[in-house]
Design an enzyme around this catalytic site. Structure first.
Site, PDB file in Angstrom:
ATOM      1  N   GLU A  53       0.834  -1.211   0.000  1.00 20.87           N
ATOM      2  CA  GLU A  53       0.000   0.000   0.000  1.00 20.87           C
ATOM      3  C   GLU A  53       0.866   1.256   0.000  1.00 20.87           C
ATOM      4  O   GLU A  53       0.520   2.250  -0.647  1.00 20.87           O
ATOM      5  CB  GLU A  53      -0.950  -0.008   1.192  1.00 20.87           C
ATOM      6  CG  GLU A  53      -1.987   1.095   1.147  1.00 20.87           C
ATOM      7  CD  GLU A  53      -2.893   1.037  -0.073  1.00 20.87           C
ATOM      8  OE1 GLU A  53      -3.123   2.119  -0.674  1.00 20.87           O
ATOM      9  OE2 GLU A  53      -3.376  -0.047  -0.429  1.00 20.87           O
ATOM     10  N   GLU A 111       1.001   6.330  -7.107  1.00 25.20           N
ATOM     11  CA  GLU A 111      -0.088   7.257  -7.425  1.00 25.20           C
ATOM     12  C   GLU A 111       0.399   8.704  -7.412  1.00 25.20           C
ATOM     13  O   GLU A 111       0.087   9.480  -8.320  1.00 25.20           O
ATOM     14  CB  GLU A 111      -1.247   7.084  -6.449  1.00 25.20           C
ATOM     15  CG  GLU A 111      -2.034   5.817  -6.671  1.00 25.20           C
ATOM     16  CD  GLU A 111      -3.188   5.646  -5.697  1.00 25.20           C
ATOM     17  OE1 GLU A 111      -3.348   6.497  -4.784  1.00 25.20           O
ATOM     18  OE2 GLU A 111      -3.927   4.661  -5.844  1.00 25.20           O
TER      19      GLU A 111
END
Length: 122
Positions: free
Chosen positions: A66, A73
């Site tokens: 994550e 991102e």
């Protein structure tokens, strides 16, 4: 002159990154809660050392994945502020990697805990 990096500063930057990921994403908080649940179940059922090892590896992979996903991102958003099919693909693939880690971890949890939970009812 280049800044001097030390082991302490490297750990500080890494911890800052983990904190930032927790502050901006609800996914990692959900995943961390799953890890806490697995640890609690491990304590309740007194799992073996090998089972603990599997739980800790899975937790590390999911949470680390994550953090990578969030970094990817941000990098994609910085490099490509406008919508682009390749930017979407990169972000989707990073999210897909985390999903695979999470599904694998779920499978490990089922293998470890389901027989112990079912034994309570027999």
């Amino acid at each position: 002159m280049k800044p001097r990096y030390t082991v302490v500063s490297s750990f500080k930057y890494a911890i800052d990154g983990i904190i930032a990921t927790f502050q901006e994403g609800h996914n990692i908080r959900i995943q961390a809660a799953g890890g806490v649940l697995a640890i609690a179940l491990g304590l309740i059922f007194q799992i073996s050392e090998l089972e603990w090892l599997a739980i800790f590896i899975c937790c590390g992979l999911v949470l680390g994945g994550e953090c990578f996903n969030t970094a990817i991102e941000h990098t994609v958003d910085l490099a490509m502020p406008d919508r682009h099919p390749d930017a979407k693909a990169a972000k989707d693939q990073a999210a897909g990697a985390v999903l695979l880690f999470a599904l694998g971890s779920l499978a490990v949890g089922i293998v470890i805990f389901l027989p112990k939970i079912l034994a309570l009812f027999h």
